[in-house]
Motif scaffolding. Sequence first.
Motif, PDB file in Angstrom:
ATOM      1  N   ALA A 118      12.171  -3.146  -3.234  1.00  0.00           N
ATOM      2  CA  ALA A 118      11.103  -3.749  -4.040  1.00  0.00           C
ATOM      3  C   ALA A 118      11.404  -3.683  -5.537  1.00  0.00           C
ATOM      4  O   ALA A 118      10.876  -4.469  -6.322  1.00  0.00           O
ATOM      5  CB  ALA A 118       9.772  -3.056  -3.751  1.00  0.00           C
ATOM      6  N   SER A 119      12.261  -2.767  -5.914  1.00  0.00           N
ATOM      7  CA  SER A 119      12.538  -2.631  -7.349  1.00  0.00           C
ATOM      8  C   SER A 119      13.547  -3.673  -7.829  1.00  0.00           C
ATOM      9  O   SER A 119      13.710  -3.884  -9.030  1.00  0.00           O
ATOM     10  CB  SER A 119      13.058  -1.229  -7.655  1.00  0.00           C
TER      11      SER A 119
ATOM     12  N   ASP B 255       0.804  -1.214   0.000  1.00  0.00           N
ATOM     13  CA  ASP B 255       0.000   0.000   0.000  1.00  0.00           C
ATOM     14  C   ASP B 255       0.844   1.274   0.000  1.00  0.00           C
ATOM     15  O   ASP B 255       0.320   2.370  -0.134  1.00  0.00           O
ATOM     16  CB  ASP B 255      -0.932  -0.013   1.214  1.00  0.00           C
ATOM     17  N   HIS B 256       2.170   1.104   0.160  1.00  0.00           N
ATOM     18  CA  HIS B 256       3.049   2.272   0.186  1.00  0.00           C
ATOM     19  C   HIS B 256       4.025   2.271  -0.973  1.00  0.00           C
ATOM     20  O   HIS B 256       4.904   3.124  -1.051  1.00  0.00           O
ATOM     21  CB  HIS B 256       3.820   2.303   1.509  1.00  0.00           C
ATOM     22  N   LEU B 257       3.926   1.260  -1.837  1.00  0.00           N
ATOM     23  CA  LEU B 257       4.889   1.135  -2.934  1.00  0.00           C
ATOM     24  C   LEU B 257       4.196   1.247  -4.288  1.00  0.00           C
ATOM     25  O   LEU B 257       2.970   1.191  -4.385  1.00  0.00           O
ATOM     26  CB  LEU B 257       5.624  -0.206  -2.845  1.00  0.00           C
ATOM     27  N   ASP B 258       5.004   1.350  -5.326  1.00  0.00           N
ATOM     28  CA  ASP B 258       4.499   1.444  -6.683  1.00  0.00           C
ATOM     29  C   ASP B 258       3.915   0.108  -7.140  1.00  0.00           C
ATOM     30  O   ASP B 258       4.575  -0.926  -7.082  1.00  0.00           O
ATOM     31  CB  ASP B 258       5.649   1.852  -7.614  1.00  0.00           C
TER      32      ASP B 258
ATOM     33  N   ARG C 225      -5.781  -0.936   3.492  1.00  0.00           N
ATOM     34  CA  ARG C 225      -4.472  -1.586   3.366  1.00  0.00           C
ATOM     35  C   ARG C 225      -4.640  -3.068   3.067  1.00  0.00           C
ATOM     36  O   ARG C 225      -5.074  -3.837   3.921  1.00  0.00           O
ATOM     37  CB  ARG C 225      -3.673  -1.418   4.661  1.00  0.00           C
ATOM     38  N   VAL C 226      -4.269  -3.483   1.877  1.00  0.00           N
ATOM     39  CA  VAL C 226      -4.412  -4.899   1.514  1.00  0.00           C
ATOM     40  C   VAL C 226      -3.093  -5.667   1.617  1.00  0.00           C
ATOM     41  O   VAL C 226      -3.099  -6.894   1.618  1.00  0.00           O
ATOM     42  CB  VAL C 226      -4.985  -5.082   0.100  1.00  0.00           C
ATOM     43  N   GLY C 227      -1.972  -4.973   1.711  1.00  0.00           N
ATOM     44  CA  GLY C 227      -0.681  -5.658   1.801  1.00  0.00           C
ATOM     45  C   GLY C 227      -0.653  -6.686   2.925  1.00  0.00           C
ATOM     46  O   GLY C 227      -0.416  -7.879   2.679  1.00  0.00           O
ATOM     47  N   PRO C 228      -0.909  -6.238   4.164  1.00  0.00           N
ATOM     48  CA  PRO C 228      -0.904  -7.179   5.285  1.00  0.00           C
ATOM     49  C   PRO C 228      -1.941  -8.287   5.121  1.00  0.00           C
ATOM     50  O   PRO C 228      -1.716  -9.415   5.556  1.00  0.00           O
ATOM     51  CB  PRO C 228      -1.267  -6.288   6.483  1.00  0.00           C
ATOM     52  N   TYR C 229      -3.040  -7.984   4.485  1.00  0.00           N
ATOM     53  CA  TYR C 229      -4.074  -9.004   4.271  1.00  0.00           C
ATOM     54  C   TYR C 229      -3.570 -10.097   3.338  1.00  0.00           C
ATOM     55  O   TYR C 229      -3.735 -11.290   3.593  1.00  0.00           O
ATOM     56  CB  TYR C 229      -5.340  -8.354   3.698  1.00  0.00           C
ATOM     57  N   LEU C 230      -2.936  -9.676   2.261  1.00  0.00           N
ATOM     58  CA  LEU C 230      -2.431 -10.648   1.280  1.00  0.00           C
ATOM     59  C   LEU C 230      -1.340 -11.541   1.879  1.00  0.00           C
ATOM     60  O   LEU C 230      -1.319 -12.752   1.651  1.00  0.00           O
ATOM     61  CB  LEU C 230      -1.889  -9.919   0.042  1.00  0.00           C
TER      62      LEU C 230
END
Lengths: 189, 189
Positions: B83-84, A104-107, B151-156
């Motif tokens: 992440a890149s 949610d904070h990244l591209d 926020r879906v990151g933690p969910y995933l």
Amino acid sequence: MALRHAVLAALLDEELSGYQVTKAFAAGVANFWHALPQQVYAELARLEKEGLVAGREVVQVARPNKRLFRVTGEGLAELESFASAAAKPSFLREDLLVQVQAADHLDTDVLIDRLTERYAFAEAKAALFEEQLRAMRGERGEAEFLLHGARVGPYLTCRRGRDFERANRDWCRDAVEVLRARREARADS
Amino acid sequence: MALRHAVLAALLDEELSGYQVTKAFAAGVANFWHALPQQVYAELARLEKEGLVAGREVVQVARPNKRLFRVTGEGLAELESFASAAAKPSFLREDLLVQVQAADHLDTDVLIDRLTERYAFAEAKAALFEEQLRAMRGERGEAEFLLHGARVGPYLTCRRGRDFERANRDWCRDAVEVLRARREARADS
DNA sequence: ATGAACATGTAAATGGTTACATGATTCG
DNA sequence: CGAATCATGTAACCATTTACATGTTCAT
């Protein structure tokens, strides 16, 4: 302290050279453990010094000579004692999970790239495991093989590896779908 | 080199104390990474020294004081760059897989004990993750949450953890079934 | 002749676990 | 009063990864 036991387990069904054990533990084919060649050779040396495996020199003509190792009685006893103690469960520890945690904070595009790469890797590895399973079963159906086959240990661990990579693949696919759908939803507002 | 990024990812959505981060990475609740308290405190100290997180002292009355950390702009940039780059896939590395690999040479009863223990652990952990997912969704259905939740990151990542433990559970169940069936078959002959 | 596969390592650095340490407060 | 939770570390050890090293044979 489990690499030593993984090496012992790999040598149970056949005599192997250090090189062959490294193949078994290599990135593409690690069905029940993963290790680099350096670790394998070091561990074999330690195991031999402790008498848990025995090596014999094999002279080859058109290749470098090699040493084949087999598990000794002491080695098997060590494995028995390892299996009699509770196994400690491991945890997922993947860079990609960390990256998605921060989604949610990244591209989004960057993350979709990462997920797509991992998807392809997982798919390829699952296919490789599936092939190994087919080779182990031979002509028999799976149920028949599991009931009467000579060695089911390697089959069961390979199945776990296949299912793990399938799950990785499916998760990557679903995550990409979610990220794309959210981008669409944002664009519409 | 991923613990530092895991810590950064954990601090993205809220200010946390070192103690709270250790809770997030503890054995029972490690949804996207696992680490011991000692590692977390050491990493936070390093991150603060490098300016990737900033801590502030919070004085408490009925409890020891604590320091709350947040991610700085530099910290977020570090995560972006992490992440890149391509994530390296990890491997299954479980004692239990080594033990099952050797199944054909070990005592069946002992192995069934190990598998039964792991089954219970996996079941409990899957249930815990499932509860966390329900809490994150709140009233919403899953599809709705994934599309419009904040926020879906933690969910995933939590979903991946749940599915991983479900797969462990199912594998243990199947392996026990196979080992028992083979014992029956041997007894009949 | 160039690269892949065979065959085996050493050395340095990083990452993770185990053992040990301390001290306050809350709940049963 | 004893155990659990809050709160934070140090030190030693073990495991894993990265970098470097060497030499042969086979296929393109």
